[in-house]
Write a protein that holds these residues in place. Structure first.
Motif, short mmCIF file in Angstrom:
data_model
loop_
_atom_site.label_atom_id
_atom_site.label_comp_id
_atom_site.label_asym_id
_atom_site.label_seq_id
_atom_site.Cartn_x
_atom_site.Cartn_y
_atom_site.Cartn_z
N ARG B 78 -0.05 13.55 -10.27
CA ARG B 78 -0.37 13.20 -8.88
C ARG B 78 -1.71 13.77 -8.42
O ARG B 78 -2.31 13.26 -7.48
CB ARG B 78 0.75 13.68 -7.96
CG ARG B 78 1.98 12.80 -8.08
CD ARG B 78 3.12 13.27 -7.23
NE ARG B 78 4.31 12.49 -7.53
CZ ARG B 78 5.48 12.69 -6.95
NH1 ARG B 78 5.61 13.63 -6.02
NH2 ARG B 78 6.52 11.94 -7.27
N GLU B 101 4.16 -1.59 -13.89
CA GLU B 101 4.58 -1.12 -12.56
C GLU B 101 5.00 0.34 -12.57
O GLU B 101 4.88 1.04 -11.57
CB GLU B 101 5.72 -2.00 -12.02
CG GLU B 101 5.23 -3.36 -11.55
CD GLU B 101 6.35 -4.34 -11.26
OE1 GLU B 101 7.52 -4.01 -11.55
OE2 GLU B 101 6.05 -5.44 -10.76
N MET B 102 5.51 0.79 -13.74
CA MET B 102 5.89 2.20 -13.85
C MET B 102 4.67 3.12 -13.66
O MET B 102 4.81 4.28 -13.30
CB MET B 102 6.50 2.49 -15.23
CG MET B 102 7.95 2.13 -15.37
SD MET B 102 9.00 3.07 -14.25
CE MET B 102 8.72 4.74 -14.84
N GLY B 103 3.51 2.60 -13.94
CA GLY B 103 2.30 3.42 -13.81
C GLY B 103 1.92 3.70 -12.37
O GLY B 103 1.33 4.73 -12.06
N ALA B 104 2.26 2.78 -11.47
CA ALA B 104 1.94 2.98 -10.06
C ALA B 104 2.83 4.08 -9.51
O ALA B 104 4.02 4.13 -9.80
CB ALA B 104 2.14 1.68 -9.28
N LYS B 105 2.23 4.98 -8.73
CA LYS B 105 3.02 6.12 -8.27
C LYS B 105 3.89 5.77 -7.07
O LYS B 105 4.93 6.38 -6.84
CB LYS B 105 2.11 7.30 -7.97
CG LYS B 105 1.66 7.97 -9.27
CD LYS B 105 0.45 8.84 -9.08
CE LYS B 105 -0.09 9.22 -10.45
NZ LYS B 105 -1.55 9.25 -10.45
N LYS B 106 3.47 4.82 -6.28
CA LYS B 106 4.30 4.38 -5.16
C LYS B 106 4.34 2.86 -5.15
O LYS B 106 3.44 2.21 -5.67
CB LYS B 106 3.69 4.85 -3.82
CG LYS B 106 3.85 6.32 -3.56
CD LYS B 106 3.81 6.57 -2.05
CE LYS B 106 3.89 8.04 -1.72
NZ LYS B 106 2.62 8.74 -1.98
N VAL B 107 5.37 2.31 -4.50
CA VAL B 107 5.42 0.85 -4.41
C VAL B 107 4.26 0.37 -3.57
O VAL B 107 4.00 0.89 -2.49
CB VAL B 107 6.71 0.37 -3.70
CG1 VAL B 107 7.01 -1.06 -4.08
CG2 VAL B 107 7.86 1.30 -3.98
#
Ligand SMILES: Nc1ncnc2c1ncn2[C@@H]1O[C@H](COP(=O)(O)OP(=O)(O)O)[C@@H](O)[C@H]1O
Ligand SMILES: [Mg+2]
Lengths: 331, 235
Positions: B78, B101-107
């Motif tokens: 982070r 999508e798992m790479g993005a930290k937030k939706v």
């Protein structure tokens, strides 16, 4: 009573059919109950690598909490609150127990859950006593749903099936359609990578543990009044759930579902087959008189085999397919 | 604002009693591509893992002017360090798209990198978006892991042996990709064994031997130094 020829003729097909229909229904029911327990256990194992020995103890707590809550309010309140409370206890267990011993490895975690089995056991006896408590099926569900071939099917059984299927649907949607579910599925294969991508894996562990134990609690709420709520219920359920999870493949939800249904059906059929063979022997005249001994032997052998079958299946699958029906990892 | 994106000083790490990193020092500047070279087993991957908090680090790790030593790996991520591991660690039960999508930290977080960017750079990923990721080829999986990490919008990306086992034309694609992300201002720490790609893309190179840095310089310096190459790199 000696069966007459006509009695035998009548007994032949409808009794067999009735026994098959009811065995399938009861087998599905038992299987879905097993699945309520196995799904949580296998999810927890898949993510954290911890076999939670105390899983069936949370199931027992679900039943006892439901008993107490429903004695002050009613069954429906207990149905909601008891699983939440048990899930909360699960969260505490993970956060302040497992997470602290995690650094000492899986054996330490295993021993912690093992100790917990006995702690919960003693607590239950301390609070609710040795003898079974009177946790009864709610009056609103205590009626016969339908009668088939003279045997009645209670509404509560249908209710258990309904809740179990709804729960399965909910888990499926949660895992497949939500972002949390996606993160959980990813953590099933590589938890350390999930962390390295910025997701708080310890928090996800707590969440999954709480969810899994909450499901066990729900199973306890549903099964406690259908069977008996007593201090031995964790010990009688624990080993068979363990078998289901190993048989289905540690960490695999699909495997847990398949194994739950297979083992539910196999054990139920073994029991009913046992009865129908005894019936058959009685019907052809090997009943109470001369051949008493032969009939007795057949009876004992078959019911023993029914009890043993799931464990035998586990041993065989460990030998021939160590990762279970659908498990991803060896071990 | 510190001049360096990443500064590692006197870094030690252990596996049980085995003392694997014995005082590693290096720096990665802003927008710089730096390679960490060395033979198998000298401790390059362990260096990445120690920075990421996956192996306990002993020593100083400063990222963007702040210490990240001792943080949990999700906290390190982070802060803005992206990590592409050697063994790729594709999420096998997930589709290509889900892996990204798992790479993005937030939706729906606004990131410098979107699914579209990944698909544009590697059209293969877009064609195979709904395929389970373990069915991708080795090269596709490598593109996928790099894009997955970029989805988290890192300021620095550490990439461990991206070209291992890949065909030559894909290796050159990986090289183009590294240059492209450095162009966007992302710092790159490239761990490699293959000299050619490191020499082509790096601003500076370090050579590791036995748990510490044994050479530091530009690719041209390394090119000129036969003895270092013979002692520490050639097999
Ligand atoms: N998980 C581990 N447990 C024990 N030793 C390890 C582990 N990982 C790596 N090592 C050892 O640490 C040393 C450095 O390994 P590594 O950092 O993977 O080297 P490199 O990436 O440069 O090839 C090697 O000797 C290796 O055998
Ligand atoms: Mg390595």
């Amino acid at each position: 009573m000696r069966p007459t020829l006509s009695h035998f003729a009548v007994a032949g097909s409808p009794v067999m059919l009735e026994s098959i229909v009811f065995s399938v229904l009861n087998g599905l029911l038992y299987g879905m109950l097993l699945f309520m327990l196995a799904s949580g256990l296998t999810l927890i194992f898949g993510m954290m690598g911890v076999l939670n020995f105390a899983h069936a103890s949370f199931y027992m707590l679900g039943a006892y909490c439901a008993y107490t809550i429903s004695s002050y309010t009613n069954f429906w309140v207990a149905l909601i609150l008891a699983p939440l409370f048990v899930g909360f206890l699960g969260a505490l267990t993970e956060r302040f127990g497992l997470r602290n011993v995690h650094k000492h490895g899986h054996v330490a975690e295993l021993l912690l859950t093992f100790g917990l089995v006995y702690v919960i056991d003693e607590l239950v006896v301390l609070i609710w006593g040795q003898i079974p408590v009177n946790y009864a099926i709610p009056p609103s569900l205590d009626f016969t749903l339908f009668t088939l071939f003279g045997t009645s099917f209670p509404a509560y059984r249908a209710f258990i099936l309904f809740v179990a299927i709804a729960m399965f649907g909910a888990i499926y949607l949660l895992l497949v359609r939500t972002r949390v579910g996606m993160i959980i599925r990813a953590a099933l294969s590589h938890p350390e990578m999930v962390g390295a991508l910025g997701h708080d894996v310890p928090r996800i562990f707590t969440l999954v543990f709480a969810f899994g134990t909450g499901l066990a609690g729900l199973a306890g709420v549903m099964a406690g009044n259908y069977y008996i709520t007593e201090p031995g219920m964790a010990f009688s359920m624990g080993p068979i759930v363990f078998v289901v999870v190993v048989f289905g493949g540690l960490g695999s939800l699909g495997g847990a579902l398949a194994a739950s249904l297979i083992i539910g059906l196999v054990t139920t059929f073994a029991v009913s087959l046992n009865y129908s063979i005894a019936d058959l022997l009685a019907a052809v005249g090997l009943g109470l008189d001369g051949a008493n001994i032969a009939g007795g032997l057949a009876h004992i052998d078959l019911s023993r085999i029914g009890q043993m079958l799931p464990y035998l299946m586990m041993v065989l699958i460990l030998i021939f397919r160590p990762r279970g029906l659908m498990g991803a990892r060896e071990s | 604002m510190s001049a360096n994106m990443l500064e590692v000083k006197d870094l030690h790490a252990y596996y049980g009693k085995s003392h694997v990193l014995q005082g590693v020092d290096f720096k990665v500047g802003r927008g710089e591509i730096v390679s960490l070279l060395g033979r198998n087993g000298v401790g390059r991957s362990t260096t990445c893992k120690a920075i990421m908090g996956l192996v306990a680090p002993h020593g100083t790790i400063e990222f963007d002017g702040e210490s990240v030593a001792g943080l949990k790996s999700h906290q390190v991520a982070r802060r803005g360090i992206g990590y592409v591991p050697e063994d790729r660690l594709i999420f096998s039960g997930l589709t290509t798209r889900e892996n990204l999508e798992m790479g993005a930290k937030k939706v729906g977080a606004k990131t410098g990198w979107s699914l579209q960017d990944a698909y544009e750079l590697f059209p293969r990923l877009s064609e195979r978006a709904d395929v389970k990721a373990d069915l991708l080829s080795g090269g596709e999986q490598q593109m996928l892991t790099m894009c997955r990490t970029l989805m988290g919008d890192p300021k620095l990306i550490m990439i461990d042996e991206p070209t291992e086992g890949l065909a030559p034309q894909i290796v050159s694609q990986v090289g183009d990709f590294l240059l492209a992300i450095a162009d966007k201002g992302i710092s790159v720490l490239l761990v490699e064994q293959r000299l050619s790609i490191a020499m082509r893309v790096s601003h500076r190179v370090y050579v590791m031997g036995h748990g510490r840095i044994v050479f530091e310089g530009t690719p041209a310096d390394l090119e000129a130094d036969d003895s270092v190459r013979r002692e520490w790199l050639e097999v």
